[in-house]
Design a protein around this motif. Structure first.
Motif, short mmCIF file in Angstrom:
data_model
loop_
_atom_site.label_atom_id
_atom_site.label_comp_id
_atom_site.label_asym_id
_atom_site.label_seq_id
_atom_site.Cartn_x
_atom_site.Cartn_y
_atom_site.Cartn_z
N GLY A 250 0.80 -1.22 0.00
CA GLY A 250 0.00 0.00 0.00
C GLY A 250 0.83 1.27 0.00
O GLY A 250 1.88 1.37 -0.64
N GLU A 333 -6.53 -4.32 -4.78
CA GLU A 333 -7.34 -3.46 -3.92
C GLU A 333 -6.60 -2.87 -2.72
O GLU A 333 -6.98 -1.82 -2.20
N TRP A 334 -5.53 -3.53 -2.25
CA TRP A 334 -4.81 -3.04 -1.07
C TRP A 334 -3.68 -2.07 -1.44
O TRP A 334 -2.94 -1.61 -0.59
N THR A 335 -3.52 -1.82 -2.74
CA THR A 335 -2.39 -0.97 -3.14
C THR A 335 -2.82 0.50 -3.26
O THR A 335 -4.01 0.81 -3.30
N ASP A 336 -1.82 1.37 -3.33
CA ASP A 336 -2.08 2.80 -3.43
C ASP A 336 -1.13 3.38 -4.49
O ASP A 336 -0.14 4.02 -4.16
#
Ligand code: SF4
Ligand code: SF4
Length: 361
Positions: A250, A333-336
């Motif tokens: 993330g 989905e957990w990445t930024d």
């Protein structure tokens, strides 16, 4: 506002009845992009130019095609530069990708040789990944960066980046190619893990980690932090899940990658970036396989600003319809992924406002 030059991957057939149209080749269009963008115009006679790319892991089948790198190499040479193609070792000590010897072997298997690339290949951080120049930075997470020596010793870096998604960092563009790909092992460790490894209750005292540890830092099945040189080999060899390591994802890893990129930028005067938004797979090329691309090919972007070019690729990617036969619908989905861009911008290593200069028009 930065210029980001762009060339579409579509072979827009203007004379449908003709089958032989070399000008529609993406490799040919890359030559045009290099000439018209002026991104390599800073190269002076005799400059040593590191052409940084990613050779991929064994088994990856959608890495950047050697012909694209060769075109960049030839363009560097035409401008008087002395190019070499480069990559760094991966974390660990045992797998082929963890040493220069194995890295070169995998590169050859994947089609990257001095013959196909028309330039020598040099692994930038030495045989085991500990040949570096240390620079200080005032980052939110990191204070020193270990820049791979062959990168730091170069007059300029030209990044040939396969733009794709990344399971931990969201996306792998130029910021990642510089921030992860141009640093030696201790910084690779620091951007992935916030603390030293430790040994937990799963340990059965088999001794494998003790044997592999290059700095004899494991004594009585405890990691002595003062001796640990952050290679992650203990974790690599342990079959019992006995090594405790916190792997970041993330925003954390994205920001650390940007900080490493800031460190690399302190050692080299000039940079050029080419992002190849083709074969945009859900995983990075460090995975031992390649899934179907998430979106159709977009094209090639060129800029002297790594933040602007990654933002342009990001913006082009997000608006495309996603392939239902690929693993992810958008980013993991957990990445930024935007955190890389935003943090890099705050660190002052580029700006995210850009203007697309369309080479197709
Ligand atoms: S390799 Fe794993 S199980 Fe073996 S001694 Fe090291 S931590 Fe313990
Ligand atoms: S203890 Fe440190 S130096 Fe030893 S193998 Fe583990 S990470 Fe590498």
């Amino acid at each position: 506002m930065r210029n980001v030059f762009f060339i579409n991957s579509r072979a827009e057939v203007c004379e449908v009845e003709k089958w032989y149209q070399p000008k529609l080749s993406l490799a040919r269009k890359l030559e045009k992009l290099i000439d018209e963008s002026g991104t390599l115009d800073f190269i002076g006679k005799g400059d040593i130019i590191a052409v940084k790319t990613h050779f991929g892991e064994r088994g990856t089948t959608k890495t950047l095609r050697p012909i694209f790198i060769r075109k960049i190499v030839d363009a560097v040479r035409e401008r008087g530069g002395k190019p070499f193609v480069t990559e760094t070792t991966g974390l660990g000590m045992v797998k082929d990708r963890c040493t220069a010897i194995g890295r070169l072997k995998i590169a050859e298997e994947n089609g990257y040789t001095s013959q196909t690339l028309n330039a020598p290949i040099i692994i930038a951080d030495g045989i085991k990944g500990y040949d570096y120049v240390e620079v200080g930075i005032d980052g939110k997470h990191l204070k020193k960066i270990n820049v791979a020596r062959a990168i730091a010793d170069s007059d300029a870096v030209v990044c040939a980046t396969h733009f794709k998604l990344h399971m931990m960092a969201g996306m792998g563009g130029s910021i990642k190619n510089i921030g992860v790909g141009c640093v030696a092992k201790p910084s690779k460790f620091d951007l992935h893990c916030p603390t030293y490894p430790s040994i937990n209750e799963n340990c059965n005292e088999c001794g494998d980690c003790v044997e592999v540890c290059p700095s004899n830092a494991i004594i009585d099945f405890k990691v002595i932090e003062e001796l640990c040189i952050k290679c992650a080999a203990c974790d690599e060899v342990c079959s019992q899940n006995g090594v405790e390591l916190t792997w970041l994802g993330g925003k954390d890893i994205s920001e650390r990658i940007a900080e490493c990129a800031a460190g690399v930028m302190k050692t080299v005067e000039d940079f050029a970036f080419f992002n190849f938004a083709v074969d945009i797979t859900p995983h990075c090329d460090c995975h031992p396989y390649s899934d179907n691309p998430v979106v159709p090919d977009i094209g090639i972007f060129a800029s002297n600003d790594m933040v602007a070019i990654d933002k342009a690729c990001y913006d082009s990617y997000v608006k495309l319809e996603k392939n239902p036969d690929s693993l992810v619908e958008k980013f993991w989905e957990w990445t930024d992924p935007l955190a890389q861009i935003e943090h890099a911008r705050k660190l002052g290593i580029g700006i995210s406002n850009y203007r697309i200069v369309d080479g197709n028009e």
